[in-house]
Motif scaffolding. Structure first.
Motif, mmCIF file in Angstrom:
data_model
loop_
_atom_site.group_PDB
_atom_site.id
_atom_site.type_symbol
_atom_site.label_atom_id
_atom_site.label_comp_id
_atom_site.label_asym_id
_atom_site.label_seq_id
_atom_site.Cartn_x
_atom_site.Cartn_y
_atom_site.Cartn_z
ATOM 1 N N ALA A 128 31.338 30.122 50.688
ATOM 2 C CA ALA A 128 32.226 30.285 49.278
ATOM 3 C C ALA A 128 33.223 31.434 50.225
ATOM 4 N N TRP A 129 33.044 32.016 51.189
ATOM 5 C CA TRP A 129 34.140 32.889 51.485
ATOM 6 C C TRP A 129 35.150 32.085 52.468
ATOM 7 N N ASN A 130 35.072 30.998 53.028
ATOM 8 C CA ASN A 130 36.064 30.154 53.734
ATOM 9 C C ASN A 130 37.408 30.146 53.230
ATOM 10 N N GLY A 131 38.540 30.806 53.921
ATOM 11 C CA GLY A 131 39.621 30.817 53.908
ATOM 12 C C GLY A 131 40.366 31.612 52.761
ATOM 13 N N LYS A 132 39.518 32.500 51.883
ATOM 14 C CA LYS A 132 39.736 33.452 51.187
ATOM 15 C C LYS A 132 40.373 34.767 51.801
ATOM 16 N N PRO A 133 41.877 35.065 51.404
ATOM 17 C CA PRO A 133 42.298 36.243 52.062
ATOM 18 C C PRO A 133 41.659 37.491 51.522
ATOM 19 N N ALA A 134 41.525 38.432 52.196
ATOM 20 C CA ALA A 134 40.936 39.642 51.821
ATOM 21 C C ALA A 134 41.688 40.773 52.127
ATOM 22 N N GLY A 135 41.202 41.806 51.510
ATOM 23 C CA GLY A 135 41.676 43.337 52.164
ATOM 24 C C GLY A 135 40.332 44.213 52.086
ATOM 25 N N VAL A 136 40.212 45.273 52.941
ATOM 26 C CA VAL A 136 39.008 45.876 53.179
ATOM 27 C C VAL A 136 39.627 47.312 53.109
ATOM 28 N N ILE A 137 38.947 48.249 52.391
ATOM 29 C CA ILE A 137 39.258 49.593 52.230
ATOM 30 C C ILE A 137 37.963 50.467 51.710
ATOM 31 N N GLY A 138 37.749 51.748 52.068
ATOM 32 C CA GLY A 138 36.648 52.303 51.727
ATOM 33 C C GLY A 138 37.052 53.826 51.834
ATOM 34 N N ALA A 139 36.168 54.571 51.040
ATOM 35 C CA ALA A 139 36.183 56.098 51.117
ATOM 36 C C ALA A 139 34.822 56.922 51.300
ATOM 37 N N SER A 140 34.911 57.940 52.081
ATOM 38 C CA SER A 140 33.700 58.467 52.376
ATOM 39 C C SER A 140 33.964 60.067 52.716
ATOM 40 N N SER B 239 51.901 33.099 36.942
ATOM 41 C CA SER B 239 50.549 32.653 37.681
ATOM 42 C C SER B 239 49.802 33.881 37.737
ATOM 43 N N GLN B 240 48.370 33.622 37.808
ATOM 44 C CA GLN B 240 47.568 34.409 37.818
ATOM 45 C C GLN B 240 46.487 34.684 39.088
ATOM 46 N N TYR B 241 46.352 35.569 39.666
ATOM 47 C CA TYR B 241 45.635 35.540 40.648
ATOM 48 C C TYR B 241 44.173 36.246 40.565
ATOM 49 N N ARG B 242 43.238 35.487 40.690
ATOM 50 C CA ARG B 242 41.916 36.362 40.446
ATOM 51 C C ARG B 242 41.368 36.694 41.462
ATOM 52 N N ILE B 243 41.161 37.964 41.573
ATOM 53 C CA ILE B 243 40.411 38.742 42.786
ATOM 54 C C ILE B 243 39.120 39.097 42.587
ATOM 55 N N ALA B 244 38.345 38.580 43.410
ATOM 56 C CA ALA B 244 36.968 38.977 43.435
ATOM 57 C C ALA B 244 36.752 40.385 44.213
ATOM 58 N N HIS C 236 49.030 34.031 51.130
ATOM 59 C CA HIS C 236 48.163 32.963 51.637
ATOM 60 C C HIS C 236 47.663 32.030 50.343
ATOM 61 N N VAL C 237 48.199 32.438 49.129
ATOM 62 C CA VAL C 237 47.837 31.487 48.358
ATOM 63 C C VAL C 237 49.201 30.621 47.653
ATOM 64 N N SER C 238 48.814 29.448 47.557
ATOM 65 C CA SER C 238 50.007 28.738 46.555
ATOM 66 C C SER C 238 49.712 28.855 45.202
ATOM 67 N N ALA D 68 34.170 31.457 45.002
ATOM 68 C CA ALA D 68 34.581 30.096 44.874
ATOM 69 C C ALA D 68 35.787 30.372 43.855
ATOM 70 N N ALA D 69 35.658 30.813 42.813
ATOM 71 C CA ALA D 69 36.731 30.793 41.641
ATOM 72 C C ALA D 69 37.830 31.728 42.205
ATOM 73 N N ALA D 70 37.823 32.789 43.057
ATOM 74 C CA ALA D 70 38.683 33.639 43.234
ATOM 75 C C ALA D 70 39.601 33.171 44.342
ATOM 76 N N GLN D 71 40.968 33.634 44.193
ATOM 77 C CA GLN D 71 42.105 33.166 45.256
ATOM 78 C C GLN D 71 41.969 34.399 46.212
ATOM 79 N N GLY D 72 41.383 35.628 46.042
ATOM 80 C CA GLY D 72 41.419 36.518 46.938
ATOM 81 C C GLY D 72 40.240 37.519 46.877
ATOM 82 N N LEU D 73 39.996 38.333 47.710
ATOM 83 C CA LEU D 73 38.875 39.263 47.909
ATOM 84 C C LEU D 73 39.474 40.575 48.309
ATOM 85 N N LEU D 74 38.523 41.641 47.662
ATOM 86 C CA LEU D 74 38.810 42.904 47.780
ATOM 87 C C LEU D 74 37.547 43.552 48.223
ATOM 88 N N PHE D 75 37.420 43.842 49.403
ATOM 89 C CA PHE D 75 36.155 44.644 49.579
ATOM 90 C C PHE D 75 36.350 46.221 49.742
#
Length: 184
Positions: free
Chosen positions: A102-114, A2-7, A181-183, A67-74
């Motif tokens: 389009a964000w509704n229900g999409k699982p996400a991760g949040v990370i950042g550098a400074s 299976s392929q997980y598309r991550i935006a 979070h994704v079937s 909308a096409a993504a199964q997950g989000l990475l911020f």
């Protein structure tokens, strides 16, 4: 397989952005069944509710990618103790008009550098607050407030040896979060 598309949404426009580099390095740490695609946000007009009925092509593209993504990475920097305006603008565009997020229900991760000692802790907290309102389940632990200093990246643009174990651990938890979070 299976392929997980991550935006991947990077909250920085700067050419040599630490966060663009971090996003690229992170995607190298993901498993082969994860397809990370950066969503462009630098061409979005400023959000204006009057445009909800006739959004710009860039807005349509962003909403379609989300909308096409199964997950989000911020991956976000911190500007003045919050997320950058360009990131908030992108979030607003893809969440509108009301009821058509389009964000509704999409699982996400949040990370950042400074370069700051607390990394992007406050920007991430503000971003998490917005994502909670938008019904985006967000990975809570481990938190990752990356201090951008010498050695964070190796010569090939990957995560350097002093941070690799921690960042790989974060990515492993993120991958498990998305899978839970994704079937597929």
């Amino acid at each position: 397989m299976s392929q997980y598309r991550i935006a991947v949404i990077v909250g920085s426009l700067r050419k040599d952005s630490f966060n663009k580099k971090l996003a690229t390095a992170l995607t190298r740490l993901g498993p082969p069944d994860f397809d990370f695609q950066t969503s462009r946000i630098d061409d979005l007009p400023l959000y204006d509710q009057d445009d909800d009925t006739n959004p710009a092509d860039a807005v349509k593209r962003l909403k379609s990618e989300i909308a096409a993504a199964q997950g989000l990475l911020f991956v976000t920097p911190e500007y003045n103790r919050s997320m950058p305006g360009v990131l908030k603008n992108a979030i607003d565009h893809a969440s509108r008009p009301y009821g058509q997020s389009a964000w509704n229900g999409k699982p996400a991760g949040v990370i950042g550098a400074s370069i700051g000692a607390i990394g992007t802790a406050l920007a991430q907290q503000h971003l998490r607050n917005v994502l909670a309102y938008l019904n985006v389940p967000t990975l809570g632990q481990p938190e990752a407030f990356i201090h951008a200093k010498d050695g964070l990246f190796d010569a090939d643009g990957g995560i350097g040896p002093s941070s690799r174990e921690f960042v790989q651990g974060w990515m492993d938890r993120y991958v498990a979060w998305i899978r839970s979070h994704v079937s597929a």
